[in-house]
Write a protein that holds these residues in place. Sequence first.
Motif, PDB file in Angstrom:
ATOM      1  N   LEU A   1      -8.937   6.188  -4.612  1.00  0.00           N
ATOM      2  CA  LEU A   1      -9.635   4.966  -5.003  1.00  0.00           C
ATOM      3  C   LEU A   1      -8.822   3.741  -4.609  1.00  0.00           C
ATOM      4  O   LEU A   1      -9.383   2.744  -4.109  1.00  0.00           O
ATOM      5  N   PHE A   2      -7.517   3.815  -4.794  1.00  0.00           N
ATOM      6  CA  PHE A   2      -6.657   2.703  -4.382  1.00  0.00           C
ATOM      7  C   PHE A   2      -6.712   2.483  -2.871  1.00  0.00           C
ATOM      8  O   PHE A   2      -6.789   1.343  -2.395  1.00  0.00           O
TER       9      PHE A   2
ATOM     10  N   PHE B   1     -10.170  -4.325   1.294  1.00  0.00           N
ATOM     11  CA  PHE B   1      -9.447  -5.593   1.355  1.00  0.00           C
ATOM     12  C   PHE B   1      -9.035  -5.895   2.787  1.00  0.00           C
ATOM     13  O   PHE B   1      -9.155  -7.038   3.253  1.00  0.00           O
ATOM     14  N   PHE B   2      -8.543  -4.876   3.492  1.00  0.00           N
ATOM     15  CA  PHE B   2      -8.157  -5.024   4.896  1.00  0.00           C
ATOM     16  C   PHE B   2      -9.337  -5.501   5.732  1.00  0.00           C
ATOM     17  O   PHE B   2      -9.205  -6.394   6.567  1.00  0.00           O
ATOM     18  N   TYR B   3     -10.514  -4.905   5.499  1.00  0.00           N
ATOM     19  CA  TYR B   3     -11.703  -5.297   6.267  1.00  0.00           C
ATOM     20  C   TYR B   3     -12.180  -6.687   5.857  1.00  0.00           C
ATOM     21  O   TYR B   3     -12.617  -7.479   6.706  1.00  0.00           O
TER      22      TYR B   3
ATOM     23  N   VAL C   1       0.839  -1.203   0.000  1.00  0.00           N
ATOM     24  CA  VAL C   1       0.000   0.000   0.000  1.00  0.00           C
ATOM     25  C   VAL C   1       0.873   1.253   0.000  1.00  0.00           C
ATOM     26  O   VAL C   1       0.595   2.220  -0.730  1.00  0.00           O
ATOM     27  N   PHE C   2       1.919   1.243   0.805  1.00  0.00           N
ATOM     28  CA  PHE C   2       2.805   2.404   0.905  1.00  0.00           C
ATOM     29  C   PHE C   2       3.446   2.720  -0.450  1.00  0.00           C
ATOM     30  O   PHE C   2       3.421   3.878  -0.910  1.00  0.00           O
TER      31      PHE C   2
ATOM     32  N   LEU D   1     -18.573  10.897  -3.289  1.00  0.00           N
ATOM     33  CA  LEU D   1     -18.798   9.664  -2.545  1.00  0.00           C
ATOM     34  C   LEU D   1     -17.471   8.988  -2.218  1.00  0.00           C
ATOM     35  O   LEU D   1     -17.327   8.363  -1.155  1.00  0.00           O
ATOM     36  N   LEU D   2     -16.497   9.132  -3.091  1.00  0.00           N
ATOM     37  CA  LEU D   2     -15.185   8.531  -2.869  1.00  0.00           C
ATOM     38  C   LEU D   2     -14.541   9.086  -1.605  1.00  0.00           C
ATOM     39  O   LEU D   2     -13.971   8.342  -0.800  1.00  0.00           O
ATOM     40  N   ASN D   3     -14.628  10.403  -1.402  1.00  0.00           N
ATOM     41  CA  ASN D   3     -14.035  11.011  -0.208  1.00  0.00           C
ATOM     42  C   ASN D   3     -14.708  10.520   1.067  1.00  0.00           C
ATOM     43  O   ASN D   3     -14.047  10.215   2.067  1.00  0.00           O
TER      44      ASN D   3
END
Length: 483
Positions: free
Chosen positions: A31-32, A39-41, A15-16, A152-154
Amino acid sequence: MIFPTVEFGIFFLIVFVISWAVRGLPEARKLFLVGASYFFYAWWDWRFLGLLFLSTLISYIAGLAVARAEREGLRKFIVGISTVSHLAILGFFKYYGFFLVSFAALLEAVGLERDLPFMQVILPIGISFFTFQGISYVVDIYRGHVTAERSLLNVTLYISFFPQLVAGPIVRAADFLPQLHRPAALTREYLGIGLVLILSGLAKKMVIANYLATELVDPVFFDPGMVSALDLLIGIYGYAVQIYCDFSGYSDIAIGVAALLGYRFLDNFNQPYRAASLQDFWRRWHISLSTWLRDYLYVPLGGNRGGEVKTYRNLFLTMFLGGIWHGAAWTFVFWGAFHGAMLAAERYMKGKLEEFAPSHTDPGGFIATIGNGARYVVGVIWTFHLVCFAWIFFRADSFSTASDYIAGFARWGDPSLYVTPFAAGLIAIAMFFQFTPVRLGNWLARGVEYLPAPLLAVLFGGGIWVIWAIAPEGVAPFIYFQF
């Protein structure tokens, strides 16, 4: 996925790297990060991804509706519907079984046994935290503290951002959303803060909290009726340190990880065991929750307006509901009610004490210094033990276990089974850092800022290796995952 694991290390490294590789494309980066958070959840249970998105969608739609509504009555109605929707979801998943069992017991007590619709309900991890963030977002729009997001993304990233998703801190929209409208940048300041907090969080959790849990706290609480009073006393001191290091350790890692991704969270703990009053304790412990309860519950109830009696009532109700938030068990209800009652009593006694013996206000006088210092020491000792008494009910699995624990303080002649110099040393070290300079962590972070990158990498990697080497085997889940 738990922070101090190889799986999370690999996940965060990916991720980093990718998030900073696409920093020139802000929307793609967000978005990423949303995809990474989901994915983490999903690593815990993919079946609840829809619930997470539903909570986000309720907040997003309600926020836009509140911003567009012109009539005050309609604005309040939208806020109410949004809040009830969030709480209904939280109540079903978290309290369905508790209330049904309690209702069945009540019916049995009055001779009206009935077959009730019992079913197994799985508690989605982190539901309390993202529910509170969703509620505060809509309320803050209504109050004018934040502008409704059209993206919605934010809003999705705000609700689901993985560092704080499953155990906080509870992030306010006014603190986080403005950061999404600025270009992401990994500054030296954020790098220093991130690395220092991650290392301190890992040390707190993996070494202090885990050792105290396995070698002292868990054995003592397993059967408190079979251990000595000394074991029980040091055991509850150990739990006070364990839960602090466990939860503040998670918060440190979460804040540090967010900083390495270019986002700043507010501090969630501030040396709570140096507090000289319960009021001060709650200003220092789980700050994001205590301020949330203050702003969205205590103040709407009336706060300290309307006279002393109503203030005591509002304090009690706020902490009572805070206890219910922590868990679906009568022990948590008692824990919250106890803190509420003691906060009210403390406020009353403080007023009477000031009338009888006003505190010295001249900082230059020797007598004033001695008097205020003595007040502070007595206040710290009293507050710490009051908090420890309440921790018994927070940690015990039932009132029976808690009563056995308290009754065991009469067994002072019995030999100790679990108090060791190692456990006592861990408690002493953790308590020592409660009284170090408040800005010690910031000083360390500022020192790290100026180190060359290769040396920084070596120190960070070496620190993780040392912590991993001296920590006990296995990784216990964080205590606040259950809330």
